[in-house]
Design a protein around this motif. Structure first.
Motif, PDB file in Angstrom:
ATOM      1  N   ASN A  58       0.846  -1.194   0.000  1.00 47.27           N
ATOM      2  CA  ASN A  58       0.000   0.000   0.000  1.00 47.27           C
ATOM      3  C   ASN A  58       0.884   1.247   0.000  1.00 47.27           C
ATOM      4  OD1 ASN A  58      -1.946   2.036   0.550  1.00 47.27           O
ATOM      5  ND2 ASN A  58      -3.250   0.517   1.546  1.00 47.27           N
ATOM      6  N   GLN A  62      -1.220   6.644   4.944  1.00 50.38           N
ATOM      7  CA  GLN A  62      -1.980   6.274   6.140  1.00 50.38           C
ATOM      8  C   GLN A  62      -1.929   4.776   6.424  1.00 50.38           C
ATOM      9  OE1 GLN A  62      -3.337   8.575   3.923  1.00 50.38           O
ATOM     10  NE2 GLN A  62      -2.963  10.285   5.331  1.00 50.38           N
ATOM     11  N   ASP A  63      -1.572   3.987   5.414  1.00 50.19           N
ATOM     12  CA  ASP A  63      -1.601   2.527   5.558  1.00 50.19           C
ATOM     13  C   ASP A  63      -0.269   1.868   5.244  1.00 50.19           C
ATOM     14  OD1 ASP A  63      -4.532   2.274   6.099  1.00 50.19           O
ATOM     15  OD2 ASP A  63      -4.670   3.125   4.087  1.00 50.19           O
ATOM     16  N   GLU A  68       4.719   4.671   8.715  1.00 44.94           N
ATOM     17  CA  GLU A  68       4.292   4.674  10.113  1.00 44.94           C
ATOM     18  C   GLU A  68       5.508   4.682  11.044  1.00 44.94           C
ATOM     19  OE1 GLU A  68       1.957   1.750  13.283  1.00 44.94           O
ATOM     20  OE2 GLU A  68       1.693   1.432  11.123  1.00 44.94           O
TER      21      GLU A  68
END
Length: 310
Positions: A58, A62-63, A68
């Motif tokens: 992805n 955000q994913d 992250e």
């Protein structure tokens, strides 16, 4: 602190558990994912992916696990993450028990730390990686290399280097099907007997000495386990056939790599080629395609190459 505008982080694949070392032992292998980070003067963060299975990653920030981890380090510093171009080059298979998620976590943290001028020590980065992953067995060797045992101490994690004898060759058999970590966890019993606990404690001790000395009869016994493999093997089609083929070809034993479905055989240099062929043939006879290869232990862990702007 010096700041660089472009860096590349190379992170090794890992195996976890090695049989009796459930959730506490991991080793880094000579198979790598590469992550390039380039600071952008303006605009928004972008992610590109190349390599096998690239279409499955992805690229939405955000994913994306790499991003992250990148953000987590800046948040730990109390800073907003800068806009960055992230280029991912995949070689570690996804969701196969070879630590692909650990490479993303370590890559993102190490990349952010390097771009920020390395304000955090390796131990501090390691603690963030363990916090993200939830356990140390994959992220620790991915970060620092080698074969490692992790245990909690009074002041945090204690990381012990496990010598890996030069005669021991790891052979990974990676099938073309997946096994989710969630499912692999679900089948584990909530309680175990005292006898099974004693069995694993004794075999873990034997595993450590077997890896250090290369003593084959110790390793043949040490690769047995009663905490996770008896339950997970039913989720891996052809497990018994591949195991029998590997041992007949000269492997000392076979274990599930991480949560699977990749299977890991340990052998010596004389039998490595035969074991590779045997494991591939066993799955092929069942109509399952598999990539089987002999690897070596990566002793360096995550590597950073700095680009322009140093």
């Amino acid at each position: 602190m010096s700041v660089t505008s472009s860096i590349t982080v190379t992170v090794p694949a890992t195996t976890a558990n090695l049989g009796a070392g459930f959730d506490c032992i991991g080793a880094a292998f000579t198979l790598y994912n590469q992550f390039k980070f380039t600071l952008l003067s303006d605009g928004e963060t972008e992610i590109t992916v190349t390599g096998k299975e690239a279409e499955r990653v992805n690229t939405n920030i955000q994913d994306n696990l790499l991003y992250e981890a990148f953000v987590k380090l800046y948040s730990h510093l109390g800073k907003n993450p800068p806009p960055v171009k992230m280029e991912i080059a995949l070689a570690v298979p996804l969701a196969r028990g070879l630590g692909s998620s650990a490479t993303a976590i370590v890559g993102g943290l190490v990349g952010a730390n390097a771009l920020a001028g390395e304000p955090l020590s390796q131990v501090e980065v390691m603690d963030l990686a363990i916090e993200m992953e939830g356990h140390p067995d994959n992220v620790v060797p991915a970060l620092i290399g080698g074969c490692r045992l992790a245990a909690t101490g009074a002041a945090g994690w204690e990381i012990c280097d496990i010598p890996w004898h030069e005669s021991i060759v790891p052979v990974v058999a990676i099938p073309d099907f997946e096994l989710s970590t969630v499912e692999a966890r679900r089948v584990l019993p909530k309680e175990i007997s005292r006898a099974d606990a004693i069995f694993n404690i004794s075999h873990l001790g034997l595993l450590l000495r077997g890896l250090e000395t290369g003593k084959q009869n110790w390793l043949q016994a040490a690769l047995q386990d009663k905490l996770h493999q008896p339950y997970r093997k039913s989720l891996i089609q052809g497990y018994d056939d591949v195991s029998s083929a590997a041992i007949f070809a000269g492997a000392l034993g076979m274990v599930i790599s991480g949560a699977g479905p990749t299977l890991l055989a340990l052998t010596d240099t004389r039998n490595a080629v035969d074991v590779v062929v045997a494991m591939a043939s066993a799955w092929q006879e069942l109509g399952i395609k598999a990539e089987v290869r002999s690897l070596a232990i990566d002793t360096h862990g995550a590597k950073v190459i700095k680009g322009s702007g140093e």
